[in-house]
Design a protein around this motif. Structure first.
Motif: not given
Ligand code: NAD
Ligand code: TYD
Length: 352
Positions: A10, A13-14, A39, A42, A193, A334
């Motif tokens: 999360f 990824g961001n 994931n 993402t 995400y 997603w």
């Protein structure tokens, strides 16, 4: 270039997406084991981008981490990889010890060997940024002041205890070996995400799926919510300007009870995607058995970061939560990629 661990999760990824949104940014090597929480969808927007190299692997794998550092010669490591969900840590703490403690230990040792062999100017510029949580400080009562960086460590869950242990290792590698580390301790994040085992995305998706919105205990527990983009901006700031060996608290001055968070999400959904029967999504709220050892309140005092590095969050809770709800409505592909997998088994285990 910089090496990110946990960059398919999360926050990682961001962080990678935000970092590479700047065309002048350094390249990223992204080391991630792709657990249930990792994931690649993402990172879809980065497909074919030569500035992003994905390496699938475990931070506890000494050979792999050593080889990755040797090959890519990063000038910094930003360490996000962790097991991150309190409820999972209660069901099975072993993975939390494996990744959060032993994995961080391995990463520190590999980083130390790599850093020791750098020439003097590269050595001076190198950074190991450890991403941690406010949960290491334990639980506050309603009248306690917010956590500062000097608050004692009093972790209460297997998750927070494992993160506390990793923070201590990072601190010791600075004091004993001089490894140039910085630690940041952040409050609860939310935003795009986010894996829907955590409160905010779980409630959005359960609401839309006509399922109960589970509130643990009396719903009066308080969390201090920060939009993930603000967390990423704060990490960039600390990485660029933070003092070695220091810790920085990151938070958004957004304390909310869980029940208020859930009601706010229901109100936004009532407006953006009204229920077919015209009733409010709040009708789906269900009080369930409390989490064992549930921390009552977290609150971050981020004034050091504001004072020393000039950081402040761009989003309020109202703007951030609206953006987040919209994102989940606008990104069904997603969401579908996640809810069709092992996620179903988790819901069964935790909520049945
Ligand atoms: P996440 O669970 O969404 O993602 C974790 C990522 O780490 C996944 O991509 C996973 O595949 C990867 N990973 C797990 N074990 C690994 C291993 N052994 N080797 C390599 N990769 C591995 O977590 P998140 O919410 O993005 O949290 C990232 C970091 O931020 C964590 O260190 C967490 O403690 C910290 N943090 C999270 C929050 C929050 O609200 N989510 C708040 C403060 C701090
Ligand atoms: P969570 O998102 O798991 O983050 P953390 O435990 O790290 O703070 O939970 C946020 C709060 O919401 C926490 O007090 C537990 C509560 N919660 C519920 O009430 N119901 C749920 O189904 C979940 C997942 C969490």
């Amino acid at each position: 270039m910089i090496l990110i661990t946990g960059g398919a999760g999360f926050i990682g990824g961001n962080f990678v997406l935000d970092w590479l949104a700047d065309p002048t940014a350094e390249s990223v090597v992204n080391l991630d084991k792709l657990t249930y929480a990792g994931n690649l969808a993402t990172l879809e927007a980065l497909e074919g981008d030569p500035r992003h190299t994905f390496v699938r692997g475990d931070i506890g794998d000494q050979q792999l981490v050593t080889d990755s550092l040797k090959t890519h010669q990063p000038r910094a490591i930003v360490h996000f990889a962790a097991e991150s969900h309190v409820d999972r840590s209660i069901h099975g703490p072993a993975e939390f010890v494996h990744t959060n403690i032993v994995g961080t230990f391995n990463l520190l040792e590999c980083a130390r060997t790599y850093w020791n062999a750098l020439d003097e100017s590269k050595k001076a510029g190198f950074r190991f940024h450890h991403v941690s949580t406010d949960e290491v400080y334990g639980s506050l009562s309603a009248s306690d002041p917010a956590f500062t960086e000097t608050h004692p460590y009093e972790p209460n869950s297997p998750y927070s205890a494992s993160k506390a242990a990793s923070d201590h290792l990072v601190r010791a590698w600075f004091h004993t070996y001089g490894l140039p580390v910085i630690t940041s301790n952040c409050s609860n994040n939310y935003g795009p995400y986010h894996f829907p085992e955590k409160l905010i995305p779980l409630v959005i998706l359960n609401a839309l799926g006509n399922k109960p919105l589970p509130i643990y205990g009396d719903g009066q527990q308080v969390r201090d919510w920060l939009y993930v983009g603000d967390h990423c901006a704060a990490i960039r700031e600390v990485l660029a300007k933070g003092k070695l060996g220091e810790t920085y608290n990151i938070g958004g001055w957004n304390e909310k009870t869980n029940i208020d968070v859930v009601k706010t999400i229901c109100t936004i959904l009532d407006e953006l995607r009204p229920r077919a029967d015209g009733k409010s999504y709040a009708e789906q709220i269900t009080f369930v058995k409390d989490r064992p050892g549930h921390d009552r309140r977290y609150a971050i005092d981020a004034s050091k970061l504001k004072r020393e590095l000039g950081w402040r969050p761009a989003e309020t809770f109202d703007t951030g939560i609206r953006k987040t709800v919209r994102w989940y409505l606008d990104n069904p592909a997603w969401v579908e990629g996640i809810v069709s997998g092992s996620y179903r088994d988790w819901l069964q285990k935790q909520y049945s």
